[in-house]
Structure formats: structure tokens, C-alpha cells
Design a protein around this motif. Structure first.
Motif, mmCIF file in Angstrom:
data_model
loop_
_atom_site.group_PDB
_atom_site.id
_atom_site.type_symbol
_atom_site.label_atom_id
_atom_site.label_comp_id
_atom_site.label_asym_id
_atom_site.label_seq_id
_atom_site.Cartn_x
_atom_site.Cartn_y
_atom_site.Cartn_z
ATOM 1 N N UNK A 260 0.848 -1.199 0.000
ATOM 2 C CA UNK A 260 0.000 0.000 0.000
ATOM 3 C C UNK A 260 0.884 1.249 0.000
ATOM 4 N N UNK A 261 0.415 2.299 -0.609
ATOM 5 C CA UNK A 261 1.198 3.509 -0.882
ATOM 6 C C UNK A 261 2.018 3.989 0.324
ATOM 7 N N UNK A 262 1.372 4.190 1.461
ATOM 8 C CA UNK A 262 2.056 4.752 2.623
ATOM 9 C C UNK A 262 2.793 3.713 3.453
ATOM 10 N N UNK A 263 2.583 2.447 3.117
ATOM 11 C CA UNK A 263 3.305 1.400 3.850
ATOM 12 C C UNK A 263 4.583 0.960 3.138
ATOM 13 N N UNK A 264 4.769 1.433 1.925
ATOM 14 C CA UNK A 264 5.958 1.024 1.175
ATOM 15 C C UNK A 264 7.252 1.457 1.859
ATOM 16 N N UNK A 265 7.237 2.631 2.500
ATOM 17 C CA UNK A 265 8.471 3.085 3.159
ATOM 18 C C UNK A 265 8.678 2.441 4.528
ATOM 19 N N UNK A 266 7.755 1.551 4.920
ATOM 20 C CA UNK A 266 7.917 0.776 6.155
ATOM 21 C C UNK A 266 8.053 -0.714 5.828
ATOM 22 N N UNK A 267 8.343 -1.026 4.589
ATOM 23 C CA UNK A 267 8.336 -2.399 4.101
ATOM 24 C C UNK A 267 9.756 -2.980 4.116
ATOM 25 N N UNK A 268 9.929 -4.118 4.776
ATOM 26 C CA UNK A 268 11.259 -4.725 4.891
ATOM 27 C C UNK A 268 11.806 -5.173 3.538
ATOM 28 N N UNK A 269 10.915 -5.568 2.635
ATOM 29 C CA UNK A 269 11.357 -5.954 1.302
ATOM 30 C C UNK A 269 11.956 -4.759 0.576
ATOM 31 N N UNK A 270 11.347 -3.588 0.755
ATOM 32 C CA UNK A 270 11.886 -2.357 0.164
ATOM 33 C C UNK A 270 13.255 -2.051 0.770
ATOM 34 N N UNK A 271 13.390 -2.220 2.092
ATOM 35 C CA UNK A 271 14.670 -2.011 2.749
ATOM 36 C C UNK A 271 15.771 -2.853 2.106
ATOM 37 N N UNK A 272 15.448 -4.113 1.862
ATOM 38 C CA UNK A 272 16.428 -5.050 1.303
ATOM 39 C C UNK A 272 16.812 -4.683 -0.129
ATOM 40 N N UNK A 273 15.819 -4.304 -0.913
ATOM 41 C CA UNK A 273 16.092 -3.880 -2.302
ATOM 42 C C UNK A 273 16.980 -2.643 -2.298
ATOM 43 N N UNK A 274 16.665 -1.716 -1.413
ATOM 44 C CA UNK A 274 17.419 -0.471 -1.303
ATOM 45 C C UNK A 274 18.877 -0.750 -0.952
ATOM 46 N N UNK A 275 19.096 -1.583 0.038
ATOM 47 C CA UNK A 275 20.460 -1.904 0.460
ATOM 48 C C UNK A 275 21.256 -2.544 -0.675
ATOM 49 N N UNK A 276 20.658 -3.517 -1.328
ATOM 50 C CA UNK A 276 21.340 -4.222 -2.416
ATOM 51 C C UNK A 276 21.669 -3.283 -3.563
ATOM 52 N N UNK A 277 20.763 -2.384 -3.878
ATOM 53 C CA UNK A 277 20.953 -1.472 -5.007
ATOM 54 C C UNK A 277 22.027 -0.423 -4.700
ATOM 55 N N UNK A 278 22.052 0.077 -3.482
ATOM 56 C CA UNK A 278 22.968 1.160 -3.139
ATOM 57 C C UNK A 278 24.403 0.684 -2.910
ATOM 58 N N UNK A 279 24.569 -0.574 -2.546
ATOM 59 C CA UNK A 279 25.911 -1.082 -2.268
ATOM 60 C C UNK A 279 26.816 -1.042 -3.512
#
Length: 279
Positions: A260-279
Motif C-alpha cells: 500500500x502507498x504509505x506502507x511502502x516506506x515501512x516495508x522490509x522488502x523495500x529495505x532489502x532492495x534499497x540496500x542491495x541497489x545502493x551497495x
């Protein structure tokens, strides 16, 4: 002898007090040492939100050793930026949580105008720490501010170079029930079959965005091919704007309750994608 001891004790207490006050006030100030080799990952929040929407993602990146520190950038209505937080002299990667006082700027500004907040934060980083490289992470409204910054200033040497861009729940071609076109389908190359006024205004980005940015586009398929606020095709229309000049372009679809729109920034899957992409 007792008088001499009292004097020694008095000055010792003063020294302890001075050290304590320096520590307390030091925590409120940021290091001024130049960090030209550091990369700042800058988070921009959505409509009606604040830096709190960025905290889970930022803390996850610190916990998993991508970044060593978090700085907060408070931005007032006029665009004046105040940084708080400490950076060590050899900082390599750090997080900037942007906190906009004008967090509903879509009500009183165009996206092009409010992209000035992005410009002020980035120029502030360059001025204060000599930062030459940044990654940008945006949610919802923050995406439009970022893409308009790229439209207006993408080729300017006044700002740090953008290495990576992460778009979360971007509404480039409209919001459901507001400015979404009647036809939301995309052509094979990602071009919307119908465009709203904002998207048409952004078409110049195809020829002016900086080259060699790596782009990650994250959107939520919560229900009916959207996140409840933004149709997936509106988010995916970013591809047509940037792919021609980007170094790489990726999309990640999130499903389920946390999509859901406002829950995406609290989503652990998003956290993981972010970490992998930024490394």
C-alpha cells in the motif's frame, strides 16, 4: 594546603563541566570538515509527511553497515536548510533525512517550484562538506520534486553528481482519482498512451537528464494494479523519461499488505532492495 586542594578541585570541576557542555552542544552541530570523497544518500518524503517516513529505511542502511551516520536536513518554507548530526572525518557513506516544513507544497506550489527544496539541500551539502556525489531516494511527492530538479538542474555543476536514483511510489503520470489520464496503458517502450499535463511537461527530461545514473523504480501492487493511490503504470512511466540516458534502469514490484502507498516506506522488502541497489 587545603586552599590549594580546593582550587584544584574547583578547576577540575570546571574542566568537567566545560567538557560536558562541549559534548552536549557538539551533538547539535555538524562537523564542518570537507568530505569530498563521501557519498550522501538523501531521502525526500511524500505529501503531508516528514523525516519519520524515512527513518526505517535509513536505520536499516546504518544497521547493515552501508552508511555510518544520519544527518537531518530541516528545510523551512523559504528553502533555508539546517543540518543537524555529526560526521566523522573519514565518513564514506552517510544518510540525509530531509524534513520539509512545507510538506504539502503541492497545494501552493508547482512541482517545478518545490523542486527548489531539492536544489537547496544538495547545494547545502556541497557548500558545507564539499560533497561531490549523492544518491537520491524519494517517496510519492518527493519523486516529482526530484524529477523536476533533474529537469531544471540536471546538467549543472553547482550540485553534486547523482549516482543512483531510487523512486518509490512515484506518480509521474497522475494520481488515482485526481489527475490520472483516462487511459493508463503504456506502449512497449514505456511511453504512456495518454499523458497528463505534468508528464508532458517532463518529456524534456528524456534529452536533458544526466547520463549514467543508475535508476531503481519500486512500486506497490496492493490492489487493482496500483498501491491504492497510484496506478502502477503511472509509476512505471518513469522508464520512458530516463531509460535512454540512464546507465541502468530496474523495476521492482512489491505485493501484499505492505505494498500500500504509505506502507511502502515501512516495508522490509523495500529495505532489502534499497540496500542491495545502493551497495
Amino acid at each position: 594546603m587545603e586552599k590549594k586542594q580546593r582550587i584544584i578541585i574547583f578547576f577540575s570541576l570546571l574542566l568537567i563541566l566545560f567538557a560536558s557542555l562541549s559534548l552536549i552542544f557538539g551533538l547539535k552541530q555538524t562537523s564542518k570538515s570537507p568530505l569530498p570523497n563521501a557519498t550522501a544518500t538523501v531521502f525526500f518524503h511524500g505529501y503531508g509527511s516528514s523525516k519519520h517516513a524515512e527513518e526505517q529505511m535509513a536505520n536499516y542502511l546504518v544497521k547493515h553497515k552501508y552508511a555510518s551516520s544520519i544527518v537531518v536536513a530541516d528545510v523551512d518554507f523559504q528553502g533555508k536548510v539546517k543540518f543537524t548530526g555529526n560526521l566523522a572525518a573519514k565518513t564514506k557513506n552517510f544518510i540525509v533525512e530531509v524534513n520539509l516544513q512545507n510538506n504539502k507544497s503541492a497545494n501552493n506550489m508547482t512541482y517545478s517550484q518545490s523542486s527548489n527544496y531539492v536544489a537547496k539541500v544538495l547545494s547545502g551539502l556541497k557548500k558545507k562538506w564539499k560533497i561531490n556525489n549523492v544518491n537520491l531516494v524519494a517517496h510519492s511527492m518527493g519523486n516529482l520534486q526530484v524529477i523536476y530538479f533533474i529537469k531544471n538542474h540536471g546538467d549543472s555543476k553547482k550540485y553534486p553528481k547523482i549516482n543512483k536514483l531510487v523512486a518509490i511510489a512515484g506518480h509521474y503520470n497522475g494520481i488515482i482519482g485526481m489527475d490520472e489520464p483516462k487511459e493508463t496503458n503504456l506502449e512497449a517502450n514505456g511511453k504512456p498512451k495518454m499523458m497528463n499535463d505534468t508528464y508532458r511537461d517532463l518529456l524534456s527530461v528524456r534529452n536533458t537528464s544526466p547520463k549514467n545514473i543508475k535508476v531503481m523504480n519500486i512500486y506497490g501492487n496492493y490492489k487493482n494494479h496500483g498501491d491504492g493511490s497510484v496506478n502502477n503504470n503511472s509509476s512505471k512511466s518513469l522508464r520512458y523519461l530516463v531509460q535512454k540516458r540512464a546507465k541502468s534502469y530496474e523495476e521492482q514490484e512489491i505485493r501484499g499488505y505492505g505494498a500500500q502507498h504509505s506502507r511502502l516506506h515501512e516495508n522490509k522488502e523495500v529495505d532489502q532492495i534499497l540496500l542491495k541497489f545502493l551497495k
